[in-house]
Motif scaffolding. Sequence first.
Motif, PDB file in Angstrom:
ATOM      1  N   VAL A   4     -12.593  -0.765  12.494  1.00  0.00           N
ATOM      2  CA  VAL A   4     -12.530  -0.144  11.179  1.00  0.00           C
ATOM      3  C   VAL A   4     -11.065   0.041  10.818  1.00  0.00           C
ATOM      4  CG1 VAL A   4     -13.126   1.901   9.813  1.00  0.00           C
ATOM      5  CG2 VAL A   4     -14.751   0.994  11.499  1.00  0.00           C
ATOM      6  N   LEU A   5     -10.734  -0.390   9.626  1.00  0.00           N
ATOM      7  CA  LEU A   5      -9.368  -0.273   9.125  1.00  0.00           C
ATOM      8  C   LEU A   5      -9.322   0.821   8.070  1.00  0.00           C
ATOM      9  CD1 LEU A   5      -8.793  -4.099   8.690  1.00  0.00           C
ATOM     10  CD2 LEU A   5      -8.069  -2.689  10.598  1.00  0.00           C
ATOM     11  N   ARG A   6      -8.371   1.719   8.219  1.00  0.00           N
ATOM     12  CA  ARG A   6      -8.195   2.813   7.264  1.00  0.00           C
ATOM     13  C   ARG A   6      -6.732   2.837   6.825  1.00  0.00           C
ATOM     14  NH1 ARG A   6      -9.107   8.574   9.480  1.00  0.00           N
ATOM     15  NH2 ARG A   6     -11.276   7.958   9.444  1.00  0.00           N
ATOM     16  N   PRO A   7      -6.464   2.605   5.553  1.00  0.00           N
ATOM     17  CA  PRO A   7      -5.083   2.615   5.074  1.00  0.00           C
ATOM     18  C   PRO A   7      -4.586   4.040   4.808  1.00  0.00           C
ATOM     19  CG  PRO A   7      -6.538   2.031   3.275  1.00  0.00           C
ATOM     20  CD  PRO A   7      -7.399   2.175   4.510  1.00  0.00           C
ATOM     21  N   SER A   8      -4.478   4.822   5.876  1.00  0.00           N
ATOM     22  CA  SER A   8      -4.000   6.203   5.749  1.00  0.00           C
ATOM     23  C   SER A   8      -2.500   6.209   5.438  1.00  0.00           C
ATOM     24  CB  SER A   8      -4.252   6.963   7.054  1.00  0.00           C
ATOM     25  OG  SER A   8      -3.436   6.430   8.089  1.00  0.00           O
ATOM     26  N   PHE A   9      -2.014   7.346   5.014  1.00  0.00           N
ATOM     27  CA  PHE A   9      -0.579   7.479   4.735  1.00  0.00           C
ATOM     28  C   PHE A   9       0.233   7.098   5.965  1.00  0.00           C
ATOM     29  CE2 PHE A   9       3.266  10.119   4.924  1.00  0.00           C
ATOM     30  CZ  PHE A   9       3.939   9.624   3.816  1.00  0.00           C
ATOM     31  N   GLN A  10      -0.140   7.629   7.107  1.00  0.00           N
ATOM     32  CA  GLN A  10       0.581   7.348   8.346  1.00  0.00           C
ATOM     33  C   GLN A  10       0.568   5.858   8.670  1.00  0.00           C
ATOM     34  OE1 GLN A  10      -0.925   9.530  11.707  1.00  0.00           O
ATOM     35  NE2 GLN A  10       0.468   8.559  13.143  1.00  0.00           N
ATOM     36  N   ALA A  11      -0.598   5.223   8.510  1.00  0.00           N
ATOM     37  CA  ALA A  11      -0.718   3.794   8.798  1.00  0.00           C
ATOM     38  C   ALA A  11       0.155   2.974   7.855  1.00  0.00           C
ATOM     39  CB  ALA A  11      -2.174   3.352   8.681  1.00  0.00           C
ATOM     40  N   LEU A  12       0.152   3.318   6.582  1.00  0.00           N
ATOM     41  CA  LEU A  12       0.928   2.548   5.605  1.00  0.00           C
ATOM     42  C   LEU A  12       2.429   2.757   5.779  1.00  0.00           C
ATOM     43  CD1 LEU A  12      -1.341   2.932   2.468  1.00  0.00           C
ATOM     44  CD2 LEU A  12      -1.186   0.999   4.066  1.00  0.00           C
ATOM     45  N   VAL A  13       2.829   3.955   6.152  1.00  0.00           N
ATOM     46  CA  VAL A  13       4.254   4.204   6.424  1.00  0.00           C
ATOM     47  C   VAL A  13       4.701   3.378   7.625  1.00  0.00           C
ATOM     48  CG1 VAL A  13       5.907   5.950   7.221  1.00  0.00           C
ATOM     49  CG2 VAL A  13       4.368   6.457   5.326  1.00  0.00           C
ATOM     50  N   ALA A  14       3.865   3.321   8.664  1.00  0.00           N
ATOM     51  CA  ALA A  14       4.207   2.525   9.847  1.00  0.00           C
ATOM     52  C   ALA A  14       4.287   1.037   9.490  1.00  0.00           C
ATOM     53  CB  ALA A  14       3.175   2.755  10.951  1.00  0.00           C
ATOM     54  N   ALA A  15       3.328   0.558   8.703  1.00  0.00           N
ATOM     55  CA  ALA A  15       3.353  -0.850   8.284  1.00  0.00           C
ATOM     56  C   ALA A  15       4.575  -1.137   7.434  1.00  0.00           C
ATOM     57  CB  ALA A  15       2.073  -1.187   7.517  1.00  0.00           C
ATOM     58  N   GLU A  16       4.889  -0.237   6.519  1.00  0.00           N
ATOM     59  CA  GLU A  16       6.049  -0.426   5.657  1.00  0.00           C
ATOM     60  C   GLU A  16       7.342  -0.422   6.462  1.00  0.00           C
ATOM     61  OE1 GLU A  16       6.930   1.048   1.255  1.00  0.00           O
ATOM     62  OE2 GLU A  16       6.949   2.684   2.708  1.00  0.00           O
ATOM     63  N   GLY A  17       7.398   0.404   7.497  1.00  0.00           N
ATOM     64  CA  GLY A  17       8.575   0.443   8.359  1.00  0.00           C
ATOM     65  C   GLY A  17       8.824  -0.887   9.045  1.00  0.00           C
ATOM     66  N   GLU A  18       7.770  -1.620   9.290  1.00  0.00           N
ATOM     67  CA  GLU A  18       7.897  -2.905   9.961  1.00  0.00           C
ATOM     68  C   GLU A  18       7.971  -4.083   8.987  1.00  0.00           C
ATOM     69  OE1 GLU A  18       5.523  -5.226  13.497  1.00  0.00           O
ATOM     70  OE2 GLU A  18       5.234  -3.065  13.276  1.00  0.00           O
ATOM     71  N   LEU A  19       7.277  -3.972   7.867  1.00  0.00           N
ATOM     72  CA  LEU A  19       7.146  -5.111   6.942  1.00  0.00           C
ATOM     73  C   LEU A  19       8.024  -5.007   5.701  1.00  0.00           C
ATOM     74  CD1 LEU A  19       3.255  -5.379   7.019  1.00  0.00           C
ATOM     75  CD2 LEU A  19       4.893  -6.941   8.109  1.00  0.00           C
ATOM     76  N   GLY A  20       8.590  -3.846   5.471  1.00  0.00           N
ATOM     77  CA  GLY A  20       9.337  -3.645   4.230  1.00  0.00           C
ATOM     78  C   GLY A  20       8.434  -3.017   3.183  1.00  0.00           C
ATOM     79  N   PRO A  21       8.929  -2.869   1.969  1.00  0.00           N
ATOM     80  CA  PRO A  21       8.182  -2.174   0.918  1.00  0.00           C
ATOM     81  C   PRO A  21       6.790  -2.765   0.692  1.00  0.00           C
ATOM     82  CG  PRO A  21      10.429  -2.607   0.208  1.00  0.00           C
ATOM     83  CD  PRO A  21      10.236  -3.343   1.505  1.00  0.00           C
ATOM     84  N   LEU A  22       5.822  -1.873   0.553  1.00  0.00           N
ATOM     85  CA  LEU A  22       4.444  -2.312   0.355  1.00  0.00           C
ATOM     86  C   LEU A  22       4.255  -3.043  -0.965  1.00  0.00           C
ATOM     87  CD1 LEU A  22       2.443   0.746   1.727  1.00  0.00           C
ATOM     88  CD2 LEU A  22       2.860  -1.453   2.833  1.00  0.00           C
ATOM     89  N   PHE A  23       4.993  -2.640  -1.990  1.00  0.00           N
ATOM     90  CA  PHE A  23       4.854  -3.327  -3.272  1.00  0.00           C
ATOM     91  C   PHE A  23       5.237  -4.797  -3.131  1.00  0.00           C
ATOM     92  CE2 PHE A  23       5.901  -4.488  -7.653  1.00  0.00           C
ATOM     93  CZ  PHE A  23       4.732  -4.096  -8.278  1.00  0.00           C
ATOM     94  N   ALA A  24       6.287  -5.085  -2.377  1.00  0.00           N
ATOM     95  CA  ALA A  24       6.694  -6.473  -2.140  1.00  0.00           C
ATOM     96  C   ALA A  24       5.626  -7.216  -1.337  1.00  0.00           C
ATOM     97  CB  ALA A  24       8.040  -6.517  -1.415  1.00  0.00           C
ATOM     98  N   LEU A  25       4.993  -6.529  -0.390  1.00  0.00           N
ATOM     99  CA  LEU A  25       3.923  -7.141   0.392  1.00  0.00           C
ATOM    100  C   LEU A  25       2.746  -7.502  -0.521  1.00  0.00           C
ATOM    101  CD1 LEU A  25       2.807  -6.828   3.778  1.00  0.00           C
ATOM    102  CD2 LEU A  25       1.164  -5.723   2.292  1.00  0.00           C
ATOM    103  N   VAL A  26       2.404  -6.594  -1.417  1.00  0.00           N
ATOM    104  CA  VAL A  26       1.315  -6.842  -2.366  1.00  0.00           C
ATOM    105  C   VAL A  26       1.669  -8.019  -3.274  1.00  0.00           C
ATOM    106  CG1 VAL A  26       0.072  -5.862  -4.340  1.00  0.00           C
ATOM    107  CG2 VAL A  26       0.413  -4.493  -2.271  1.00  0.00           C
TER     108      VAL A  26
END
Length: 104
Positions: A22-44
């Motif tokens: 199960v995947l949950r895009p929680s604040f903590q999860a998205l901050v961790a992903a953004e820390g590794e991948l860069g800004p989420l808007f750019a990822l989108v």
Amino acid sequence: MSGAGNPVRGECALRVDGCEVVLRPSFQALVAAEGELGPLFALVERAAEGRLALGEMVTLFWHCLRELPDGMTRERLGEAIVALGLAKVTPVLRVLIGQILAGR
């Protein structure tokens, strides 16, 4: 791990390696992903343009795992995603991106 995820919480499920994750895009999860991948808007934006790399998708999924199944590693998750094929994982990616854009 049980249940297909709670859509009210923005969760979605994917069957990988014989178990449902199960995947949950929680604040903590998205901050961790953004820390590794860069800004989420750019990822989108990359995803919308069809330029999202497989490694980026695996990283986003990895950070959004609600629970880590026994023996699951990021490499194993990536291999399972490749084995499933993009056609089966794209709907899950779409749900996560929708949650990133719309919130809950």
